[in-house]
Design a protein around this motif. Structure first.
Motif, PDB file in Angstrom:
ATOM      1  N   PHE A 171      72.755  44.374  54.555  1.00  4.86           N
ATOM      2  CA  PHE A 171      73.784  45.386  54.782  1.00  4.86           C
ATOM      3  C   PHE A 171      74.385  45.881  53.468  1.00  4.86           C
ATOM      4  CE2 PHE A 171      73.848  43.919  59.249  1.00  4.86           C
ATOM      5  CZ  PHE A 171      73.850  45.150  59.876  1.00  4.86           C
ATOM      6  N   ILE A 172      74.565  44.992  52.504  1.00  2.44           N
ATOM      7  CA  ILE A 172      75.083  45.421  51.198  1.00  2.44           C
ATOM      8  C   ILE A 172      74.102  46.370  50.525  1.00  2.44           C
ATOM      9  CG2 ILE A 172      75.629  44.627  48.860  1.00  2.44           C
ATOM     10  CD1 ILE A 172      76.787  42.082  50.128  1.00  2.44           C
ATOM     11  N   LEU A 210      71.988  52.119  49.370  1.00  3.67           N
ATOM     12  CA  LEU A 210      70.966  53.150  49.552  1.00  3.67           C
ATOM     13  C   LEU A 210      71.534  54.365  50.285  1.00  3.67           C
ATOM     14  CD1 LEU A 210      67.824  51.027  50.562  1.00  3.67           C
ATOM     15  CD2 LEU A 210      68.511  51.812  48.289  1.00  3.67           C
ATOM     16  N   LYS A 211      72.378  54.139  51.266  1.00  6.00           N
ATOM     17  CA  LYS A 211      72.959  55.245  52.038  1.00  6.00           C
ATOM     18  C   LYS A 211      73.869  56.109  51.172  1.00  6.00           C
ATOM     19  CE  LYS A 211      75.106  56.080  56.566  1.00  6.00           C
ATOM     20  NZ  LYS A 211      76.261  56.897  56.169  1.00  6.00           N
ATOM     21  N   ARG A 212      74.421  55.519  50.123  1.00  4.29           N
ATOM     22  CA  ARG A 212      75.310  56.273  49.241  1.00  4.29           C
ATOM     23  C   ARG A 212      74.552  57.137  48.234  1.00  4.29           C
ATOM     24  NH1 ARG A 212      79.406  51.212  48.042  1.00  4.29           N
ATOM     25  NH2 ARG A 212      80.613  51.349  49.994  1.00  4.29           N
ATOM     26  N   VAL A 219      68.866  58.296  52.964  1.00  2.59           N
ATOM     27  CA  VAL A 219      68.986  57.279  54.006  1.00  2.59           C
ATOM     28  C   VAL A 219      70.217  57.646  54.830  1.00  2.59           C
ATOM     29  CG1 VAL A 219      69.441  54.850  54.497  1.00  2.59           C
ATOM     30  CG2 VAL A 219      67.860  55.483  52.655  1.00  2.59           C
ATOM     31  N   ARG A 220      70.022  57.884  56.125  1.00  2.32           N
ATOM     32  CA  ARG A 220      71.091  58.382  56.985  1.00  2.32           C
ATOM     33  C   ARG A 220      71.828  57.280  57.741  1.00  2.32           C
ATOM     34  NH1 ARG A 220      72.488  63.457  55.404  1.00  2.32           N
ATOM     35  NH2 ARG A 220      70.612  64.629  54.858  1.00  2.32           N
ATOM     36  N   ALA A 221      71.117  56.215  58.078  1.00  2.00           N
ATOM     37  CA  ALA A 221      71.728  55.129  58.857  1.00  2.00           C
ATOM     38  C   ALA A 221      70.889  53.874  58.677  1.00  2.00           C
ATOM     39  CB  ALA A 221      71.828  55.516  60.328  1.00  2.00           C
ATOM     40  N   TYR A 225      68.524  58.739  37.982  1.00  2.00           N
ATOM     41  CA  TYR A 225      69.703  58.603  38.839  1.00  2.00           C
ATOM     42  C   TYR A 225      69.766  57.207  39.444  1.00  2.00           C
ATOM     43  CZ  TYR A 225      72.666  59.192  42.985  1.00  2.00           C
ATOM     44  OH  TYR A 225      73.623  59.030  43.960  1.00  2.00           O
ATOM     45  N   LEU A 226      68.625  56.699  39.947  1.00  2.00           N
ATOM     46  CA  LEU A 226      68.591  55.347  40.496  1.00  2.00           C
ATOM     47  C   LEU A 226      69.049  54.325  39.468  1.00  2.00           C
ATOM     48  CD1 LEU A 226      65.289  54.895  42.556  1.00  2.00           C
ATOM     49  CD2 LEU A 226      67.626  54.990  43.408  1.00  2.00           C
TER      50      LEU A 226
END
Length: 294
Positions: free
Chosen positions: A58-59, A64-66, A75-77, A125-126
């Motif tokens: 989850f962390i 990734l979602k950010r 990544v949307r969800a 960016y990554l």
């Protein structure tokens, strides 16, 4: 992982439609959001996670979602269900660069420059977000409706807690051995590992073949201890400048590669421009350095 009888099932409101592909134990499905029928890609990650493993997922998925960048697949969800976890990503129906350029096909250097600029911008960016991708390859470079390349597949990316190259973190090897840097194979990936993998990809595009080939063990041995054949032995039409830039990024020691992905992309672009017969004479800039002055 999910049998064909389960394709009509929903995962947290997303209805699976068809299998798009698989790799590294995961599966990617075309799906649609049940309420709007909008297409998405759902990546199913194997293995039941609990306790610290679930917390780490989850962390990492939250990080990734950010991520928000024009050359990175969003990544949307994310979540967990039954005995697997999943990531929901934007769906790009135009395929990837492996499909566009099958192994054995030589790609024009001007086209490679365009790809490299976009992918290097995404990787830079990554790295600024303290992430290492660890699986840079044409299969993970998707094409959007505008023809731009978007980097995807962050399921095995890791957080680079230490930016000190002398004190990298220890990780089990994950990735694709054909494209993996020596230090990544030894379990100590760092940002320069992504540079090496991109250099292998460029080598393949410009020559039509990989630097190394063989079994898994043979590939590991070659990445660790053998220099790749000079690029111009595979494609004599290339200039020495292009060869020198690519071979520098393929150095066994991360410290001997370019200082950053941006520097590598800048050097490669410069080498291709210098090697184009009908190029316009570039206007020198105060900030510019040749790729061999780093």
């Amino acid at each position: 992982m999910i049998d064909k009888h389960s394709l009509s099932r929903e995962i947290e409101g997303y209805r699976l439609l068809s299998l798009l592909g698989h790799g590294n134990g995961s599966e990617i499905y075309l799906a649609e959001y049940a309420s709007s029928h909008s297409p998405v890609a759902v990546k199913i990650l194997p293995g039941h996670r609990a306790g610290d493993n679930l917390t780490r997922f989850f962390i990492h998925a939250t990080r990734l979602k950010r991520l928000e960048h024009p050359y990175i697949v969003r990544v949307r969800a994310f979540g967990t269900q039954d005995d697997f976890t999943y990531l929901v990503m934007d769906y790009l129906p135009n395929g990837n660069l492996r499909e566009r350029h099958p192994k054995g096909q030589v790609v024009e250097s001007s086209t490679v420059v365009r790809y490299v600029r976009q992918v290097a911008d995404a990787i830079t960016y990554l790295h600024e977000q303290q992430l290492i991708h660890r699986d840079i390859k044409p299969h993970n470079m998707l094409i959007n409706a505008q023809g731009n390349v978007l980097l995807s597949d962050f399921g095995i990316s890791v957080v680079s807690h230490s930016l000190d190259p002398l004190a990298p973190q220890q990780h089990d090897f994950e990735g694709t051995v054909i494209y993996a840097a020596p230090e990544q194979l030894l379990g100590t990936p760092r940002r320069a590992s992504d540079q090496y993998s991109l250099a292998v990809t460029i080598y393949e595009w410009l020559s039509g073949t990989w630097p190394f080939s063989g079994t898994f063990d043979e590939l590991v041995e070659q990445h660790l201890h053998h220099m790749p054949p000079p690029l111009r032995t595979r494609n004599s039409a290339l200039s020495p400048l292009i060869e020198q830039v690519v071979m520098k990024a393929l150095a066994k020691s991360p410290e001997k590669r370019f200082p950053s992905m941006h520097d590598f992309a800048q050097a490669f672009t410069w080498a291709v421009e210098q090697s184009t017969p009908d190029r316009q004479t570039p206007r020198p800039t105060r900030q510019f350095r040749t790729p061999f002055s780093f």
